[in-house]
Design a protein around this motif. Structure first.
Motif, PDB file in Angstrom:
ATOM      1  N   THR A  36      -7.248   0.144  -6.460  1.00 36.30           N
ATOM      2  CA  THR A  36      -6.648  -1.190  -6.367  1.00 36.30           C
ATOM      3  C   THR A  36      -6.081  -1.547  -7.741  1.00 36.30           C
ATOM      4  OG1 THR A  36      -8.749  -2.288  -6.844  1.00 36.30           O
ATOM      5  CG2 THR A  36      -8.149  -2.037  -4.521  1.00 36.30           C
ATOM      6  N   LEU A  37      -5.074  -2.402  -7.716  1.00 34.10           N
ATOM      7  CA  LEU A  37      -4.402  -2.791  -8.946  1.00 34.10           C
ATOM      8  C   LEU A  37      -5.246  -3.798  -9.714  1.00 34.10           C
ATOM      9  CD1 LEU A  37      -1.850  -2.395 -10.610  1.00 34.10           C
ATOM     10  CD2 LEU A  37      -0.800  -4.255  -9.302  1.00 34.10           C
ATOM     11  N   LEU A  53       0.858  -1.189   0.000  1.00 31.86           N
ATOM     12  CA  LEU A  53       0.000   0.000   0.000  1.00 31.86           C
ATOM     13  C   LEU A  53       0.892   1.236   0.000  1.00 31.86           C
ATOM     14  CD1 LEU A  53      -2.673   1.658   0.529  1.00 31.86           C
ATOM     15  CD2 LEU A  53      -2.288   1.216   2.960  1.00 31.86           C
ATOM     16  N   VAL A  54       0.552   2.187  -0.864  1.00 30.16           N
ATOM     17  CA  VAL A  54       1.233   3.477  -0.885  1.00 30.16           C
ATOM     18  C   VAL A  54       0.184   4.564  -0.720  1.00 30.16           C
ATOM     19  CG1 VAL A  54       2.482   5.138  -2.331  1.00 30.16           C
ATOM     20  CG2 VAL A  54       3.210   2.752  -2.298  1.00 30.16           C
ATOM     21  N   ILE A  55       0.498   5.542   0.134  1.00 28.78           N
ATOM     22  CA  ILE A  55      -0.378   6.696   0.349  1.00 28.78           C
ATOM     23  C   ILE A  55       0.412   7.950   0.023  1.00 28.78           C
ATOM     24  CG2 ILE A  55      -1.756   7.998   2.020  1.00 28.78           C
ATOM     25  CD1 ILE A  55      -1.974   5.348   3.657  1.00 28.78           C
ATOM     26  N   GLU A  56      -0.100   8.745  -0.914  1.00 28.46           N
ATOM     27  CA  GLU A  56       0.497  10.038  -1.246  1.00 28.46           C
ATOM     28  C   GLU A  56      -0.493  11.128  -0.873  1.00 28.46           C
ATOM     29  OE1 GLU A  56       3.511  10.591  -2.031  1.00 28.46           O
ATOM     30  OE2 GLU A  56       4.289   9.026  -3.354  1.00 28.46           O
ATOM     31  N   ILE A  57       0.006  12.143  -0.178  1.00 26.39           N
ATOM     32  CA  ILE A  57      -0.793  13.303   0.204  1.00 26.39           C
ATOM     33  C   ILE A  57      -0.384  14.428  -0.729  1.00 26.39           C
ATOM     34  CG2 ILE A  57      -1.373  14.903   2.061  1.00 26.39           C
ATOM     35  CD1 ILE A  57      -0.408  12.591   4.001  1.00 26.39           C
ATOM     36  N   HIS A  95       4.882  -1.417 -11.073  1.00 22.67           N
ATOM     37  CA  HIS A  95       5.745  -2.208 -10.199  1.00 22.67           C
ATOM     38  C   HIS A  95       4.975  -3.088  -9.216  1.00 22.67           C
ATOM     39  CE1 HIS A  95       9.603  -0.880 -11.681  1.00 22.67           C
ATOM     40  NE2 HIS A  95       9.027   0.284 -11.884  1.00 22.67           N
ATOM     41  N   GLY A  96       3.638  -3.058  -9.263  1.00 20.71           N
ATOM     42  CA  GLY A  96       2.850  -4.014  -8.506  1.00 20.71           C
ATOM     43  C   GLY A  96       2.377  -3.586  -7.133  1.00 20.71           C
ATOM     44  N   VAL A  97       2.303  -2.274  -6.870  1.00 22.01           N
ATOM     45  CA  VAL A  97       1.685  -1.810  -5.626  1.00 22.01           C
ATOM     46  C   VAL A  97       0.217  -2.244  -5.692  1.00 22.01           C
ATOM     47  CG1 VAL A  97       0.966   0.235  -4.316  1.00 22.01           C
ATOM     48  CG2 VAL A  97       3.275   0.122  -5.305  1.00 22.01           C
ATOM     49  N   LYS A  98      -0.262  -2.915  -4.655  1.00 24.95           N
ATOM     50  CA  LYS A  98      -1.615  -3.484  -4.692  1.00 24.95           C
ATOM     51  C   LYS A  98      -2.716  -2.450  -4.468  1.00 24.95           C
ATOM     52  CE  LYS A  98       0.141  -7.881  -3.078  1.00 24.95           C
ATOM     53  NZ  LYS A  98       0.312  -8.717  -1.903  1.00 24.95           N
ATOM     54  N   GLU A  99      -2.421  -1.448  -3.630  1.00 26.10           N
ATOM     55  CA  GLU A  99      -3.435  -0.440  -3.322  1.00 26.10           C
ATOM     56  C   GLU A  99      -2.757   0.919  -3.203  1.00 26.10           C
ATOM     57  OE1 GLU A  99      -6.578  -1.720  -0.675  1.00 26.10           O
ATOM     58  OE2 GLU A  99      -6.486   0.197   0.378  1.00 26.10           O
ATOM     59  N   TYR A 100      -3.407   1.949  -3.736  1.00 28.26           N
ATOM     60  CA  TYR A 100      -2.856   3.296  -3.780  1.00 28.26           C
ATOM     61  C   TYR A 100      -3.925   4.276  -3.327  1.00 28.26           C
ATOM     62  CZ  TYR A 100      -0.532   7.427  -5.866  1.00 28.26           C
ATOM     63  OH  TYR A 100       0.071   8.646  -6.074  1.00 28.26           O
ATOM     64  N   LEU A 158      -7.522  -3.950   0.603  1.00 29.85           N
ATOM     65  CA  LEU A 158      -6.347  -4.745   0.940  1.00 29.85           C
ATOM     66  C   LEU A 158      -6.356  -5.180   2.407  1.00 29.85           C
ATOM     67  CD1 LEU A 158      -3.503  -5.783   0.020  1.00 29.85           C
ATOM     68  CD2 LEU A 158      -2.613  -3.602   0.855  1.00 29.85           C
ATOM     69  N   LEU A 159      -6.645  -4.247   3.286  1.00 35.27           N
ATOM     70  CA  LEU A 159      -6.666  -4.507   4.735  1.00 35.27           C
ATOM     71  C   LEU A 159      -8.134  -4.564   5.149  1.00 35.27           C
ATOM     72  CD1 LEU A 159      -3.812  -2.013   5.568  1.00 35.27           C
ATOM     73  CD2 LEU A 159      -3.639  -4.497   5.583  1.00 35.27           C
ATOM     74  N   SER A 160      -8.741  -5.722   4.979  1.00 37.57           N
ATOM     75  CA  SER A 160     -10.195  -5.872   5.028  1.00 37.57           C
ATOM     76  C   SER A 160     -10.874  -5.374   6.301  1.00 37.57           C
ATOM     77  CB  SER A 160     -10.569  -7.323   4.762  1.00 37.57           C
ATOM     78  OG  SER A 160      -9.990  -8.169   5.741  1.00 37.57           O
TER      79      SER A 160
END
Length: 188
Positions: free
Chosen positions: A154-155, A111-115, A135-140, A176-178
């Motif tokens: 989600t990817l 998981l990546v979070i951008e502000i 590159h396969g980050v599952k959730e953004y 991702l984190l149910s």
């Protein structure tokens, strides 16, 4: 008169690593260019802290993995094609902790979070979004402090797919984190 042609010389990962350490300047290596990342505002930092706190509590209580925040290099790709980003917040699952090295993360976080900020919004919404998907980050998550929204992606097979845009008065749910529920009133 002869016209001088300036060659386009890309910066390499080695060039990036040779930059002097700085307490005041942060850089990313994107597409062979060194990109200065501006210092975040107080509000950006407050949002980041609030989100990271909720995420870390959830991950820690369940033994799911690791949560980090900028500045921490995330190296994506191999060889001359390597790019280096410093996401605001990232999560790496326990199953993928082998990508965690002492000096950097070597591979895509889960998981990546951008502000966003005025200086980074276009890059976060376009270049980095594509880079993370490639590159396969599952959730953004893209957090918009001005609009007080969080876009969750989600990817999918064609890149990131928008799951939902959450507003400040809503409860964010992560695919991702149910079990993760984030009351965005506590974030903004």
């Amino acid at each position: 008169m002869t016209k001088t042609v300036k060659p386009r010389i890309k910066f390499t990962y080695e060039d990036y690593k040779s930059l002097p350490e700085s307490e005041t300047k942060r850089y990313e290596l994107l597409g062979g260019e060194l990109v200065l990342v501006p210092s975040p505002t107080e509000y950006h930092q407050r949002i980041s802290r609030n989100l990271e706190f909720v995420l870390w509590q959830h991950v820690k209580e369940r033994g799911l993995g690791w949560v980090y925040h900028a500045p921490l290099d995330v190296v994506l790709g191999e060889g001359d094609g390597r790019e280096v980003v410093q996401p605001d917040i990232l999560f790496i699952s326990k199953e993928r902790e082998k990508i965690i090295a002492e000096e950097e993360i070597r591979g895509a976080p889960d998981l990546v979070i951008e502000i966003t900020s005025p200086a980074t919004e276009d890059r976060d919404r376009h270049y980095k979004k594509t880079l993370y998907a490639r590159h396969g980050v599952k959730e953004y998550w893209i957090v918009d402090p001005k609009g007080k929204t969080v876009e969750v992606y989600t990817l999918g097979t064609q890149g990131f797919e928008l799951v939902k845009v959450y507003k400040a008065e809503e409860i964010l749910e992560s695919p991702l984190l149910s079990e993760l529920r984030v009351d965005l009133r506590e974030v903004f």
